[in-house]
Design a protein around this motif. Sequence first.
Motif, PDB file in Angstrom:
ATOM      1  N   SER A  43       0.841  -1.198   0.000  1.00  0.00           N
ATOM      2  CA  SER A  43       0.000   0.000   0.000  1.00  0.00           C
ATOM      3  C   SER A  43       0.876   1.248   0.000  1.00  0.00           C
ATOM      4  O   SER A  43       2.046   1.209   0.400  1.00  0.00           O
ATOM      5  N   GLU A  44       0.263   2.336  -0.433  1.00  0.00           N
ATOM      6  CA  GLU A  44       0.961   3.617  -0.415  1.00  0.00           C
ATOM      7  C   GLU A  44       1.241   4.052   1.019  1.00  0.00           C
ATOM      8  O   GLU A  44       2.175   4.812   1.274  1.00  0.00           O
ATOM      9  N   GLU A  45       0.452   3.550   1.956  1.00  0.00           N
ATOM     10  CA  GLU A  45       0.643   3.869   3.371  1.00  0.00           C
ATOM     11  C   GLU A  45       2.033   3.429   3.852  1.00  0.00           C
ATOM     12  O   GLU A  45       2.653   4.099   4.679  1.00  0.00           O
ATOM     13  N   GLU A  46       2.534   2.316   3.334  1.00  0.00           N
ATOM     14  CA  GLU A  46       3.882   1.859   3.701  1.00  0.00           C
ATOM     15  C   GLU A  46       4.931   2.867   3.239  1.00  0.00           C
ATOM     16  O   GLU A  46       5.906   3.125   3.953  1.00  0.00           O
ATOM     17  N   ALA A  47       4.733   3.428   2.066  1.00  0.00           N
ATOM     18  CA  ALA A  47       5.653   4.450   1.561  1.00  0.00           C
ATOM     19  C   ALA A  47       5.578   5.702   2.431  1.00  0.00           C
ATOM     20  O   ALA A  47       6.605   6.326   2.735  1.00  0.00           O
ATOM     21  N   HIS A  48       4.372   6.064   2.814  1.00  0.00           N
ATOM     22  CA  HIS A  48       4.189   7.226   3.681  1.00  0.00           C
ATOM     23  C   HIS A  48       4.912   7.015   5.017  1.00  0.00           C
ATOM     24  O   HIS A  48       5.588   7.919   5.522  1.00  0.00           O
ATOM     25  N   PHE A  49       4.804   5.822   5.585  1.00  0.00           N
ATOM     26  CA  PHE A  49       5.484   5.482   6.834  1.00  0.00           C
ATOM     27  C   PHE A  49       7.010   5.578   6.661  1.00  0.00           C
ATOM     28  O   PHE A  49       7.714   6.105   7.528  1.00  0.00           O
TER      29      PHE A  49
END
Length: 157
Positions: A43-49
Motif C-alpha cells: 500500500s501507499e501507506e507503507e511508503a508514507h510510513f
Amino acid sequence: MKVICETKQLVLREFFEIDSFELFQMNSDKELMKIVNEKPYKSEEEAHFFIENMEKHYQDFGFGLWGVHEKKSGRFVGWGGIRQTKFGPVINIRLKRKFWEKGYGTEVLTAVINYAKDELKLDRISAKANPNAPATIMLLQQSIMQPSEENELIFRI
C-alpha cells in the motif's frame, strides 16, 4: 524543498509526503524487491510510513536517503543517500528498474560519496553490495570505495 546536491542529470533532495506514490510504485515492484531481498509494499501507506521515518532520520543524523529525480523531466528515479546503522554510516542506492543502465547509479554514488566527505565531513562510510545484483558490485568496484578484507561485498572509504 531541500535539495541535497545535483549531478549532470539528477537532483537529490529530501523526501516529502508527495513522494509516497512514486516510492510505493518502486517498492511494490516484485522483481526489484526480490533482488534487494525485501518484501514488496502492498500500500501507499507503507511508503508514507517510510517517508515519516526518513524525516526523523534527517533530524536525528543530518542525513538520510534522498529522492533522486531527473533534472530534465522531474521524474522520480529512485533513492540514494546514507543511513546511520549500528555499524556507522552506510550508503544505500535503489533505482527503479526502468532507469537502470543509464549511468544514474554511478552519478548517485559519486554524488553521495562527495556529499558525505565534503559537506558532512564523514571520514568513514561503508556500502554493502547485494550478491543478487552484480551491477551494484561492479559499480562499487569502479568507485573510490575499497572492498574490505573481511567481506568482499562490503566497501569502505
